[in-house]
Design a protein around this motif. Sequence first.
Motif, short mmCIF file in Angstrom:
data_model
loop_
_atom_site.label_atom_id
_atom_site.label_comp_id
_atom_site.label_asym_id
_atom_site.label_seq_id
_atom_site.Cartn_x
_atom_site.Cartn_y
_atom_site.Cartn_z
N THR A 70 0.82 -1.20 0.00
CA THR A 70 0.00 0.00 0.00
C THR A 70 0.85 1.25 0.00
O THR A 70 1.78 1.37 0.79
CB THR A 70 -0.93 0.01 1.24
N THR A 79 -2.53 -1.05 -3.61
CA THR A 79 -3.50 -0.03 -3.21
C THR A 79 -2.81 1.30 -2.94
O THR A 79 -1.78 1.33 -2.27
CB THR A 79 -4.23 -0.46 -1.92
N ARG A 123 -6.03 -0.59 -7.09
CA ARG A 123 -7.15 0.23 -6.63
C ARG A 123 -6.63 1.46 -5.89
O ARG A 123 -5.51 1.49 -5.41
CB ARG A 123 -8.08 -0.57 -5.72
#
Length: 121
Positions: free
Chosen positions: A6, A60, A84
Amino acid sequence: MSGKKTLVLGASTNPERYSFKAINRLVQHKHPVVAVGLREGNVAGVEIEKPQTIHNDIDTISLYVGPAHQPVYFDYILQTKPKRVIFNPGTENIELQQMLTQNGIQFEEACTLVLLSIGDF
């Protein structure tokens, strides 16, 4: 480390900031973290870097930059090609969401901290 790599965009060393809390929680949940912000520093053992290096292995991007300050990051986000982008409360931006859709990148309007707390990250 297991988990979803992330990138926290808008990382801050200020413990009051949600990006600071998110980095700590992501590390606790064993997600590898890349912290990107304007000021250097370290949060939970993660060095904050400037938005220069393009990371090609990001699952992410958790967004903590308000819409008014996002345009300078559009190319950076698109070049990173995450699976995403999470628009945390206050970061929602229809222009960026349309760009993500055009580039086949999923997004959701959600709170990273809530997703982690309910096991839905």
